[in-house]
Scaffold this motif. Sequence first.
Motif, PDB file in Angstrom:
ATOM      1  N   ARG A  29       0.837  -1.209   0.000  1.00 24.33           N
ATOM      2  CA  ARG A  29       0.000   0.000   0.000  1.00 24.33           C
ATOM      3  C   ARG A  29       0.866   1.250   0.000  1.00 24.33           C
ATOM      4  NH1 ARG A  29      -5.304   0.712   1.274  1.00 24.33           N
ATOM      5  NH2 ARG A  29      -5.428  -1.438   2.028  1.00 24.33           N
ATOM      6  N   LYS A  30       1.965   1.203   0.778  1.00 24.56           N
ATOM      7  CA  LYS A  30       2.889   2.329   0.839  1.00 24.56           C
ATOM      8  C   LYS A  30       4.306   1.813   0.631  1.00 24.56           C
ATOM      9  CE  LYS A  30       0.129   5.115   4.041  1.00 24.56           C
ATOM     10  NZ  LYS A  30       0.128   5.803   5.349  1.00 24.56           N
ATOM     11  N   ALA A  31       5.150   2.639   0.045  1.00 27.85           N
ATOM     12  CA  ALA A  31       6.537   2.261  -0.195  1.00 27.85           C
ATOM     13  C   ALA A  31       7.302   2.227   1.122  1.00 27.85           C
ATOM     14  CB  ALA A  31       7.194   3.237  -1.165  1.00 27.85           C
ATOM     15  N   SER A  32       8.245   1.292   1.238  1.00 30.29           N
ATOM     16  CA  SER A  32       9.024   1.150   2.472  1.00 30.29           C
ATOM     17  C   SER A  32      10.053   2.259   2.617  1.00 30.29           C
ATOM     18  CB  SER A  32       9.723  -0.210   2.497  1.00 30.29           C
ATOM     19  OG  SER A  32      10.566  -0.348   1.361  1.00 30.29           O
ATOM     20  N   GLU A  33      10.444   2.910   1.525  1.00 31.70           N
ATOM     21  CA  GLU A  33      11.418   3.985   1.564  1.00 31.70           C
ATOM     22  C   GLU A  33      10.737   5.309   1.181  1.00 31.70           C
ATOM     23  OE1 GLU A  33      14.603   3.001  -1.006  1.00 31.70           O
ATOM     24  OE2 GLU A  33      15.188   1.195   0.124  1.00 31.70           O
ATOM     25  N   GLU A  34      11.265   6.368   1.726  1.00 33.38           N
ATOM     26  CA  GLU A  34      10.711   7.681   1.417  1.00 33.38           C
ATOM     27  C   GLU A  34      10.990   8.045  -0.042  1.00 33.38           C
ATOM     28  OE1 GLU A  34      11.617  10.902   3.927  1.00 33.38           O
ATOM     29  OE2 GLU A  34      11.399   9.745   5.775  1.00 33.38           O
ATOM     30  N   GLY A  35       9.972   8.569  -0.690  1.00 34.58           N
ATOM     31  CA  GLY A  35      10.119   8.942  -2.088  1.00 34.58           C
ATOM     32  C   GLY A  35       9.866   7.808  -3.059  1.00 34.58           C
ATOM     33  N   GLY A  36       9.686   6.603  -2.550  1.00 39.10           N
ATOM     34  CA  GLY A  36       9.433   5.472  -3.416  1.00 39.10           C
ATOM     35  C   GLY A  36       7.981   5.405  -3.859  1.00 39.10           C
ATOM     36  N   ARG A  37       7.746   4.763  -4.969  1.00 38.20           N
ATOM     37  CA  ARG A  37       6.395   4.637  -5.511  1.00 38.20           C
ATOM     38  C   ARG A  37       6.079   3.152  -5.678  1.00 38.20           C
ATOM     39  NH1 ARG A  37       5.558   8.210 -10.690  1.00 38.20           N
ATOM     40  NH2 ARG A  37       3.371   7.841 -10.100  1.00 38.20           N
ATOM     41  N   THR A  38       4.876   2.798  -5.321  1.00 44.29           N
ATOM     42  CA  THR A  38       4.446   1.406  -5.407  1.00 44.29           C
ATOM     43  C   THR A  38       3.813   1.120  -6.765  1.00 44.29           C
ATOM     44  OG1 THR A  38       2.305   1.932  -4.423  1.00 44.29           O
ATOM     45  CG2 THR A  38       4.084   1.300  -2.918  1.00 44.29           C
ATOM     46  N   PHE A  39       3.412  -0.119  -6.955  1.00 45.10           N
ATOM     47  CA  PHE A  39       2.890  -0.571  -8.241  1.00 45.10           C
ATOM     48  C   PHE A  39       1.605   0.176  -8.611  1.00 45.10           C
ATOM     49  CE2 PHE A  39       0.058  -3.511 -10.546  1.00 45.10           C
ATOM     50  CZ  PHE A  39       0.834  -3.738 -11.679  1.00 45.10           C
ATOM     51  N   HIS A  40       0.689   0.281  -7.677  1.00 47.95           N
ATOM     52  CA  HIS A  40      -0.588   0.915  -8.008  1.00 47.95           C
ATOM     53  C   HIS A  40      -0.437   2.423  -8.182  1.00 47.95           C
ATOM     54  CE1 HIS A  40      -0.457   1.539  -3.627  1.00 47.95           C
ATOM     55  NE2 HIS A  40      -1.324   2.508  -3.807  1.00 47.95           N
ATOM     56  N   GLN A  41       0.550   3.021  -7.520  1.00 46.45           N
ATOM     57  CA  GLN A  41       0.774   4.445  -7.691  1.00 46.45           C
ATOM     58  C   GLN A  41       1.358   4.761  -9.067  1.00 46.45           C
ATOM     59  OE1 GLN A  41       3.279   5.316  -4.356  1.00 46.45           O
ATOM     60  NE2 GLN A  41       1.567   5.650  -2.934  1.00 46.45           N
ATOM     61  N   ILE A  42       2.234   3.896  -9.562  1.00 40.31           N
ATOM     62  CA  ILE A  42       2.825   4.110 -10.880  1.00 40.31           C
ATOM     63  C   ILE A  42       1.774   3.978 -11.973  1.00 40.31           C
ATOM     64  CG2 ILE A  42       4.463   3.148 -12.554  1.00 40.31           C
ATOM     65  CD1 ILE A  42       6.275   2.430 -10.221  1.00 40.31           C
ATOM     66  N   LEU A  43       0.890   2.978 -11.836  1.00 39.55           N
ATOM     67  CA  LEU A  43      -0.149   2.773 -12.849  1.00 39.55           C
ATOM     68  C   LEU A  43      -1.364   3.663 -12.641  1.00 39.55           C
ATOM     69  CD1 LEU A  43      -0.136  -1.127 -13.259  1.00 39.55           C
ATOM     70  CD2 LEU A  43       1.057   0.595 -14.630  1.00 39.55           C
ATOM     71  N   GLY A  44      -1.451   4.305 -11.490  1.00 36.87           N
ATOM     72  CA  GLY A  44      -2.586   5.185 -11.227  1.00 36.87           C
ATOM     73  C   GLY A  44      -3.886   4.444 -10.983  1.00 36.87           C
ATOM     74  N   ILE A  45      -3.821   3.305 -10.326  1.00 38.86           N
ATOM     75  CA  ILE A  45      -5.014   2.519 -10.026  1.00 38.86           C
ATOM     76  C   ILE A  45      -5.143   2.374  -8.518  1.00 38.86           C
ATOM     77  CG2 ILE A  45      -4.933   1.228 -12.205  1.00 38.86           C
ATOM     78  CD1 ILE A  45      -3.564  -1.045 -10.742  1.00 38.86           C
ATOM     79  N   ASP A  46      -6.326   1.919  -8.084  1.00 38.22           N
ATOM     80  CA  ASP A  46      -6.562   1.713  -6.660  1.00 38.22           C
ATOM     81  C   ASP A  46      -5.776   0.504  -6.166  1.00 38.22           C
ATOM     82  OD1 ASP A  46      -8.291   3.866  -6.636  1.00 38.22           O
ATOM     83  OD2 ASP A  46     -10.049   2.592  -7.080  1.00 38.22           O
TER      84      ASP A  46
END
Length: 439
Positions: free
Chosen positions: A259-276
Amino acid sequence: MNQETNTSAAAVNVITIGQSATKVSAVRAYALGKNLKAAFVASLMTVILTAPVLGLQLKMIGYEVVLEQHWLPVWLAAAAVFVFQLLRPIWLVKRTAVKFPSIPELNAHRQKTIILSLLVIGMIWPFFASRGSVDIGTLALIYIILGLGLNIVVGYAGLLDLGYVGFYAVGGYTYALLNQHFGLSFWQCLPAAAFVSAIFGFVLGFPVLRLRGDYLAIVTLGFGEIIRILLNSASTVTGGPDGISGIPKPTFFGIEFARKASEEGGRTFHQILGIDYSGSHMVVFLYLVALALVAFTLFLTSRLIRMPVGRAWEALREDETACRSLALNPTKIKLSAFTLGAAIAGLGGAFFAARQGLVNPESFTFIESALILAVVVLGGMGSQLGVVLAAILLTVLPELARGFDEYRMLIFGLVMVLMMIWRPQGLLPASRPHVELPK
């Protein structure tokens, strides 16, 4: 005169036939009485053996433990054994007339085509299946990896290994310890887990070089138990019975499925694709990683069995004395089989640790070794497609029988017995190349 002679001969024939019929009836009556006694004894033993397991069950009612009695399964089991033993002579006499359903034999080309088709279907299926089904499919893929690894030792080299779960445990703990103490990722630890497990397989190979059959099985069984006991005892390193928790899941080129990236400034899979965010993303990704490991294992083993080392395994399995006469070194052949089989188990163990997020000694008991061996035997020793189908069956069928949790092991044993009667060579035995001479 001739008429009197014919009459006398006919009378003698009637008397002889009557005596023969009497003897046959007497023999049948004796056999029936003897078989009735055997059936009664067998049913009585069934009652004695199944009563503590099926008839008496402990149940918690509030804070009190109550002993409940369920005698119906016991009497049903005893009646089934009685009828089977009573009709056993008839079944033995007419066994040639009984035709079990046959499975067509597939050559190597057809089996390869079916395996490729299953891999393609496996890549598409998780995007349309439920989350629970995909999770069960991932577990089936783990057993496929382990079954293919054990198939090298048992199916190709003919070495009975009952401690294969020990290499499985080594792979899982290798990933857990390397991540905990050095912060290495899953993809960095995956080859390391295979390498460390291969070293354990190489070390185990030396004490069993001169052992065969039952003695080899006993030594390997002891090895598996030694690994489990060491994991329980070395609590300062392995965490003891509690094991090691907090093992991270694999990532896709550094992209996490959380749900959230383990490191600051990181982006997860759903954030990159712009999905829930959905928890099924990680479940599907783990399934695809397991499928990729299965494809790699299938490719590796299929290449190995066509190489000289694979032919050497088959020669060792068929006859070790003849293998020596062909100037082949059984020591190197056994070590290669144990080493490569253990390396594949290490891959499965590392992925298991990543999937569970936790490893403890209770995940690597003898039951796991027995289940992996059942996958190889029921599928057909030396058959890759057979191992794949057997792993799927032995993983999916228990999930379908969740309403019969109390009788799952009983059903599992019954299925194995029926398989040994119906098709002892396995579901899809390996097709060996052969030449037929014209008649």
